[in-house]
Design a protein around this motif. Structure first.
Motif, PDB file in Angstrom:
ATOM      1  N   ARG A  38      -2.484   4.025  19.245  1.00  0.00           N
ATOM      2  CA  ARG A  38      -1.623   4.971  18.542  1.00  0.00           C
ATOM      3  C   ARG A  38      -1.510   3.642  17.493  1.00  0.00           C
ATOM      4  NH1 ARG A  38      -0.224   9.638  18.355  1.00  0.00           N
ATOM      5  NH2 ARG A  38      -0.909  10.466  20.653  1.00  0.00           N
ATOM      6  N   ALA A  39      -0.930   2.552  17.440  1.00  0.00           N
ATOM      7  CA  ALA A  39      -0.176   1.539  16.428  1.00  0.00           C
ATOM      8  C   ALA A  39      -1.137   1.364  15.926  1.00  0.00           C
ATOM      9  CB  ALA A  39       0.510  -0.016  17.724  1.00  0.00           C
ATOM     10  N   GLU A  40      -2.234   1.343  15.965  1.00  0.00           N
ATOM     11  CA  GLU A  40      -3.279   0.597  15.171  1.00  0.00           C
ATOM     12  C   GLU A  40      -3.327   1.659  14.062  1.00  0.00           C
ATOM     13  OE1 GLU A  40      -5.483  -2.475  17.832  1.00  0.00           O
ATOM     14  OE2 GLU A  40      -5.814  -0.823  18.051  1.00  0.00           O
ATOM     15  N   TRP A  41      -4.248   2.890  14.767  1.00  0.00           N
ATOM     16  CA  TRP A  41      -4.179   3.716  13.562  1.00  0.00           C
ATOM     17  C   TRP A  41      -2.491   4.065  13.032  1.00  0.00           C
ATOM     18  CZ3 TRP A  41      -8.060   7.411  12.605  1.00  0.00           C
ATOM     19  CH2 TRP A  41      -9.291   7.154  13.270  1.00  0.00           C
ATOM     20  N   ALA A  42      -1.856   4.248  12.967  1.00  0.00           N
ATOM     21  CA  ALA A  42      -0.910   3.983  12.356  1.00  0.00           C
ATOM     22  C   ALA A  42      -0.750   3.030  11.821  1.00  0.00           C
ATOM     23  CB  ALA A  42       1.320   3.891  13.203  1.00  0.00           C
ATOM     24  N   GLN A  43      -0.929   1.699  11.803  1.00  0.00           N
ATOM     25  CA  GLN A  43      -0.644   0.390  11.027  1.00  0.00           C
ATOM     26  C   GLN A  43      -1.427   0.572   9.968  1.00  0.00           C
ATOM     27  OE1 GLN A  43      -0.838  -2.959  12.669  1.00  0.00           O
ATOM     28  NE2 GLN A  43      -1.348  -4.251  10.800  1.00  0.00           N
ATOM     29  N   ILE A  44      -2.606   0.823  10.371  1.00  0.00           N
ATOM     30  CA  ILE A  44      -4.350   1.290   9.386  1.00  0.00           C
ATOM     31  C   ILE A  44      -3.305   2.616   8.674  1.00  0.00           C
ATOM     32  CG2 ILE A  44      -6.532   1.834   8.817  1.00  0.00           C
ATOM     33  CD1 ILE A  44      -6.713   0.358  11.919  1.00  0.00           C
ATOM     34  N   LEU A  45      -3.017   3.567   9.027  1.00  0.00           N
ATOM     35  CA  LEU A  45      -3.080   4.618   7.387  1.00  0.00           C
ATOM     36  C   LEU A  45      -1.854   4.827   6.779  1.00  0.00           C
ATOM     37  CD1 LEU A  45      -3.575   7.563  10.529  1.00  0.00           C
ATOM     38  CD2 LEU A  45      -5.270   7.276   8.270  1.00  0.00           C
ATOM     39  N   LYS A  46      -1.098   3.428   7.092  1.00  0.00           N
ATOM     40  CA  LYS A  46       0.008   3.204   6.557  1.00  0.00           C
ATOM     41  C   LYS A  46      -0.180   2.149   5.598  1.00  0.00           C
ATOM     42  CE  LYS A  46       3.882   2.717   9.763  1.00  0.00           C
ATOM     43  NZ  LYS A  46       4.683   2.285  10.175  1.00  0.00           N
ATOM     44  N   GLU A  47      -1.809   1.788   5.386  1.00  0.00           N
ATOM     45  CA  GLU A  47      -2.082   1.225   3.665  1.00  0.00           C
ATOM     46  C   GLU A  47      -2.496   2.220   2.458  1.00  0.00           C
ATOM     47  OE1 GLU A  47      -5.244  -1.484   5.424  1.00  0.00           O
ATOM     48  OE2 GLU A  47      -3.901  -2.577   6.989  1.00  0.00           O
ATOM     49  N   ARG A  48      -1.668   1.907   1.754  1.00  0.00           N
ATOM     50  CA  ARG A  48      -1.548   2.438   0.216  1.00  0.00           C
ATOM     51  C   ARG A  48      -3.230   2.301   0.389  1.00  0.00           C
ATOM     52  NH1 ARG A  48       0.268   1.312  -5.414  1.00  0.00           N
ATOM     53  NH2 ARG A  48      -1.225  -0.023  -5.308  1.00  0.00           N
ATOM     54  N   ASP A  49      -3.664   1.469   0.288  1.00  0.00           N
ATOM     55  CA  ASP A  49      -5.599   2.252   0.302  1.00  0.00           C
ATOM     56  C   ASP A  49      -6.260   2.629   0.617  1.00  0.00           C
ATOM     57  OD1 ASP A  49      -5.612  -0.392   1.221  1.00  0.00           O
ATOM     58  OD2 ASP A  49      -6.960  -1.149   0.070  1.00  0.00           O
ATOM     59  N   THR A  50      -5.579   2.790   2.316  1.00  0.00           N
ATOM     60  CA  THR A  50      -6.328   4.126   3.220  1.00  0.00           C
ATOM     61  C   THR A  50      -6.296   5.440   3.206  1.00  0.00           C
ATOM     62  OG1 THR A  50      -6.299   1.877   4.515  1.00  0.00           O
ATOM     63  CG2 THR A  50      -7.093   3.409   5.739  1.00  0.00           C
ATOM     64  N   VAL A  51      -7.007   5.913   3.666  1.00  0.00           N
ATOM     65  CA  VAL A  51      -7.245   7.668   3.288  1.00  0.00           C
ATOM     66  C   VAL A  51      -8.175   7.952   4.726  1.00  0.00           C
ATOM     67  CG1 VAL A  51      -8.130   9.637   2.631  1.00  0.00           C
ATOM     68  CG2 VAL A  51      -7.394   7.529   0.746  1.00  0.00           C
ATOM     69  N   GLY A  52      -7.082   8.707   5.673  1.00  0.00           N
ATOM     70  CA  GLY A  52      -7.679   9.721   6.680  1.00  0.00           C
ATOM     71  C   GLY A  52      -7.978  11.149   6.341  1.00  0.00           C
ATOM     72  N   ARG A  53      -9.239  11.273   6.812  1.00  0.00           N
ATOM     73  CA  ARG A  53      -9.384  12.807   6.947  1.00  0.00           C
ATOM     74  C   ARG A  53     -10.161  13.500   8.145  1.00  0.00           C
ATOM     75  NH1 ARG A  53      -8.360  15.642   2.212  1.00  0.00           N
ATOM     76  NH2 ARG A  53     -10.445  16.159   1.536  1.00  0.00           N
ATOM     77  N   VAL A  54      -9.473  15.119   8.141  1.00  0.00           N
ATOM     78  CA  VAL A  54      -9.945  14.901   9.007  1.00  0.00           C
ATOM     79  C   VAL A  54     -11.497  16.382   8.857  1.00  0.00           C
ATOM     80  CG1 VAL A  54      -8.881  14.541  11.337  1.00  0.00           C
ATOM     81  CG2 VAL A  54      -7.872  16.509   9.854  1.00  0.00           C
ATOM     82  N   ILE A  55     -12.127  16.934   9.687  1.00  0.00           N
ATOM     83  CA  ILE A  55     -12.994  18.250   9.804  1.00  0.00           C
ATOM     84  C   ILE A  55     -12.469  18.982  11.022  1.00  0.00           C
ATOM     85  CG2 ILE A  55     -14.573  17.239  11.391  1.00  0.00           C
ATOM     86  CD1 ILE A  55     -16.152  18.582   8.771  1.00  0.00           C
ATOM     87  N   VAL A  56     -11.491  20.562  10.585  1.00  0.00           N
ATOM     88  CA  VAL A  56     -11.186  21.321  11.718  1.00  0.00           C
ATOM     89  C   VAL A  56     -11.762  22.168  11.045  1.00  0.00           C
ATOM     90  CG1 VAL A  56      -8.901  19.798  11.369  1.00  0.00           C
ATOM     91  CG2 VAL A  56      -9.296  22.129   9.840  1.00  0.00           C
ATOM     92  N   ASP A  57     -11.109  23.116  12.356  1.00  0.00           N
ATOM     93  CA  ASP A  57     -11.721  24.844  12.407  1.00  0.00           C
ATOM     94  C   ASP A  57     -10.778  25.486  11.427  1.00  0.00           C
ATOM     95  OD1 ASP A  57     -11.314  27.294  13.282  1.00  0.00           O
ATOM     96  OD2 ASP A  57     -12.654  27.228  14.186  1.00  0.00           O
ATOM     97  N   GLU A  58     -11.096  26.153  10.772  1.00  0.00           N
ATOM     98  CA  GLU A  58      -9.899  26.430   9.291  1.00  0.00           C
ATOM     99  C   GLU A  58      -9.231  27.834  10.695  1.00  0.00           C
ATOM    100  OE1 GLU A  58     -11.611  26.844   5.219  1.00  0.00           O
ATOM    101  OE2 GLU A  58     -13.020  28.321   6.544  1.00  0.00           O
ATOM    102  N   GLU A  59      -9.488  28.306  11.682  1.00  0.00           N
ATOM    103  CA  GLU A  59      -8.688  29.880  12.056  1.00  0.00           C
ATOM    104  C   GLU A  59      -8.156  28.905  12.903  1.00  0.00           C
ATOM    105  OE1 GLU A  59     -10.377  33.205  14.224  1.00  0.00           O
ATOM    106  OE2 GLU A  59     -11.695  33.122  12.442  1.00  0.00           O
TER     107      GLU A  59
END
Length: 154
Positions: A38-59
């Motif tokens: 979780r800490a590594e995810w938080a650190q990586i996603l805080k970086e200004r040039d990093t983008v996280g996207r998810v594919i989700v069920d719309e409902e």
């Protein structure tokens, strides 16, 4: 921004409430040395040039997969991409790749997308090859080789 890619499924920004599902998908999709806590995810996603996207069920907003990438000049580097094993081979990873590939334009100065893939991850290699990505180099010892795949814009 939400884009529908398959009936009932959409790609959207990764947000905090998605993290438990994303961590679970990461755990069942990658070997221990390649998982992020979780800490590594938080650190990586805080970086200004990093983008996280998810594919989700719309409902239900259930997360089926994720992609994390870094916007660089002159390329985009995919750091991690995974779909939950129960939902693979339904076009979800290809949809996430298609979205990233569409970001390659001369206008923004990005001419390619790259991703490192372990040699033993044959399904990912086959998907990338099918989408016109090419292996440009491999590194590491024979038992743990990693290959760099690149997609170049038209």
């Amino acid at each position: 921004m939400r884009s529908t890619v398959i009936d009932g499924v959409a790609i959207r920004w990764l947000i905090g409430r998605d993290m438990d599902e994303v961590l679970g998908i990461d755990m069942v999709s990658h070997e221990q040395w390649y998982r992020w806590n979780r800490a590594e995810w938080a650190q990586i996603l805080k970086e200004r040039d990093t983008v996280g996207r998810v594919i989700v069920d719309e409902e239900t907003s259930r997360v089926y997969g994720f992609v994390v990438y870094r916007l660089r000049q002159p390329s985009i580097d995919i750091l991690k991409l995974a779909v939950h094993p129960l939902f693979r081979r339904r076009g979800m990873a290809a949809s996430m790749l298609r979205e990233i590939e569409s970001k390659i334009t001369q206008r923004c100065g990005r001419m390619s997308v790259s991703m490192d893939v372990a040699e033993r991850e044959l399904p990912m290699q086959l998907l990338l090859n099918k989408r016109w990505w090419r292996c440009v180099t491999s590194v590491g010892p024979a038992h743990d080789r990693v290959m760099r795949f690149v997609f170049r814009g038209q």
